[in-house]
Design a protein around this motif. Sequence first.
Motif, PDB file in Angstrom:
ATOM      1  N   UNK A  69      38.816-148.569  17.210  1.00  0.00           N
ATOM      2  CA  UNK A  69      38.321-149.600  16.295  1.00  0.00           C
ATOM      3  C   UNK A  69      36.810-149.516  16.081  1.00  0.00           C
ATOM      4  N   UNK A  70      36.130-148.760  16.952  1.00  0.00           N
ATOM      5  CA  UNK A  70      34.688-148.547  16.827  1.00  0.00           C
ATOM      6  C   UNK A  70      33.927-149.856  16.673  1.00  0.00           C
ATOM      7  N   UNK A  71      34.260-150.802  17.548  1.00  0.00           N
ATOM      8  CA  UNK A  71      33.577-152.103  17.517  1.00  0.00           C
ATOM      9  C   UNK A  71      32.114-151.934  17.932  1.00  0.00           C
ATOM     10  N   UNK A  72      31.234-152.636  17.252  1.00  0.00           N
ATOM     11  CA  UNK A  72      29.801-152.514  17.508  1.00  0.00           C
ATOM     12  C   UNK A  72      29.261-153.665  18.351  1.00  0.00           C
ATOM     13  N   UNK A  73      29.546-154.907  17.953  1.00  0.00           N
ATOM     14  CA  UNK A  73      29.012-156.037  18.713  1.00  0.00           C
ATOM     15  C   UNK A  73      29.933-156.393  19.877  1.00  0.00           C
ATOM     16  N   UNK A  74      29.374-157.130  20.839  1.00  0.00           N
ATOM     17  CA  UNK A  74      30.095-157.450  22.072  1.00  0.00           C
ATOM     18  C   UNK A  74      31.310-158.318  21.807  1.00  0.00           C
ATOM     19  N   UNK A  95      42.288-150.182  27.352  1.00  0.00           N
ATOM     20  CA  UNK A  95      42.058-151.184  26.297  1.00  0.00           C
ATOM     21  C   UNK A  95      40.619-151.133  25.811  1.00  0.00           C
ATOM     22  N   UNK A  96      39.693-150.933  26.742  1.00  0.00           N
ATOM     23  CA  UNK A  96      38.284-150.870  26.333  1.00  0.00           C
ATOM     24  C   UNK A  96      37.992-149.605  25.531  1.00  0.00           C
ATOM     25  N   UNK A  97      38.616-148.494  25.909  1.00  0.00           N
ATOM     26  CA  UNK A  97      38.431-147.258  25.136  1.00  0.00           C
ATOM     27  C   UNK A  97      39.002-147.400  23.732  1.00  0.00           C
ATOM     28  N   UNK A 126      33.289-158.533  19.155  1.00  0.00           N
ATOM     29  CA  UNK A 126      34.409-157.758  18.609  1.00  0.00           C
ATOM     30  C   UNK A 126      35.023-156.859  19.672  1.00  0.00           C
ATOM     31  N   UNK A 127      34.182-156.275  20.510  1.00  0.00           N
ATOM     32  CA  UNK A 127      34.685-155.427  21.600  1.00  0.00           C
ATOM     33  C   UNK A 127      35.613-156.211  22.515  1.00  0.00           C
ATOM     34  N   UNK A 128      35.150-157.411  22.895  1.00  0.00           N
ATOM     35  CA  UNK A 128      35.941-158.224  23.822  1.00  0.00           C
ATOM     36  C   UNK A 128      37.236-158.690  23.164  1.00  0.00           C
ATOM     37  N   UNK A 129      37.177-159.035  21.878  1.00  0.00           N
ATOM     38  CA  UNK A 129      38.393-159.465  21.174  1.00  0.00           C
ATOM     39  C   UNK A 129      39.424-158.341  21.118  1.00  0.00           C
ATOM     40  N   UNK A 130      38.992-157.146  20.716  1.00  0.00           N
ATOM     41  CA  UNK A 130      39.913-156.010  20.644  1.00  0.00           C
ATOM     42  C   UNK A 130      40.411-155.655  22.042  1.00  0.00           C
ATOM     43  N   UNK A 131      39.508-155.706  23.012  1.00  0.00           N
ATOM     44  CA  UNK A 131      39.887-155.422  24.399  1.00  0.00           C
ATOM     45  C   UNK A 131      40.947-156.404  24.896  1.00  0.00           C
ATOM     46  N   UNK A 132      40.727-157.705  24.649  1.00  0.00           N
ATOM     47  CA  UNK A 132      41.660-158.728  25.119  1.00  0.00           C
ATOM     48  C   UNK A 132      43.034-158.572  24.465  1.00  0.00           C
ATOM     49  N   UNK A 146      34.466-156.660  35.526  1.00  0.00           N
ATOM     50  CA  UNK A 146      34.739-155.441  34.771  1.00  0.00           C
ATOM     51  C   UNK A 146      34.466-155.641  33.282  1.00  0.00           C
ATOM     52  N   UNK A 147      34.835-156.821  32.772  1.00  0.00           N
ATOM     53  CA  UNK A 147      34.603-157.115  31.352  1.00  0.00           C
ATOM     54  C   UNK A 147      33.112-157.103  31.023  1.00  0.00           C
ATOM     55  N   UNK A 148      32.312-157.700  31.925  1.00  0.00           N
ATOM     56  CA  UNK A 148      30.856-157.711  31.708  1.00  0.00           C
ATOM     57  C   UNK A 148      30.295-156.299  31.748  1.00  0.00           C
ATOM     58  N   UNK A 149      30.798-155.507  32.709  1.00  0.00           N
ATOM     59  CA  UNK A 149      30.336-154.118  32.803  1.00  0.00           C
ATOM     60  C   UNK A 149      30.708-153.341  31.543  1.00  0.00           C
ATOM     61  N   UNK A 150      31.950-153.511  31.099  1.00  0.00           N
ATOM     62  CA  UNK A 150      32.402-152.793  29.916  1.00  0.00           C
ATOM     63  C   UNK A 150      31.684-153.248  28.642  1.00  0.00           C
TER      64      UNK A 150
END
Length: 264
Positions: free
Chosen positions: A196-201, A188-190, A203-209, A121-125
């Motif tokens: 947070x409008x993260x752009x790179x992967x 969490x992904x939304x 940052x997305x994963x950090x905010x998601x985690x 799911x993380x890879x898909x997101x």
Amino acid sequence: MKKNLLNKYFFFSLLLLIVLIISVLITLNWFSSFMFSISNLLIVIWKIPDSLKFPYKNINILVDIISKSSLAMFTFCVTIWISYMLNFILPKSLQKKDIPIKERVKRGFIKFALLSFIIFLTIIFSVINKDNFSSVTIFTTLFTFICTPQMILRVFSNYKNIEKLEISEGVLRTFDYIKLLYYECLFSWSISIYIFQAQNTETKIEVFAISLFLLMFVTLISQKLIFKFNKQIFSNWIVSVDNKNKYKLIKEKQSRKYKITKKL
């Protein structure tokens, strides 16, 4: 360490072992520096400046060891946390510590499957952004449709008349936990994309985690507090067995009366 080993808390024992090694190294380095400082003091008193020694020459090595040890400890902590959180969506029989080897292998396989699903799911997101986030709704609909005990039994078992079968409470609870985990992942992904409008992967994963950890932590604490301090909070939601049977008898009587009236 001995107490944890006797209680079969092996990861905690490894953590304590790392802490012990770091503590011993820091103590030895401090003692060595202290002795060198005393030696330098005596050398200054005796006026032999060429024999001065730097008392903190091992500090870089020590910092490097502490850094690598801290990384290892963090890895162990994350592993323990993930394993602990996955226990809550396992059957009650697999949540016990002392279980046969066969059951431990089964528990490990289930945890590996769940963890693989979360990683998937993380890879898909990770490839999803604001432009294509709506496509997740299709996957969510499919997941909600598939993630039911009746659907699993219908596809992977030989049972007939699945709707008439009574599913155990433990299995229903497990599927509800899986759905809750999925929706917390989605939420969490939304948060990482829209708030947070993260752009790179990365940052997305950090905010998601971080968001997922906070959501799961709040869920766990809320569950524990409600279980411990207010067990009757949902008492009005439950219909007792006696009332349920009375309601069933009333409905049956009404049905018989209707059939008799219809015949007349």
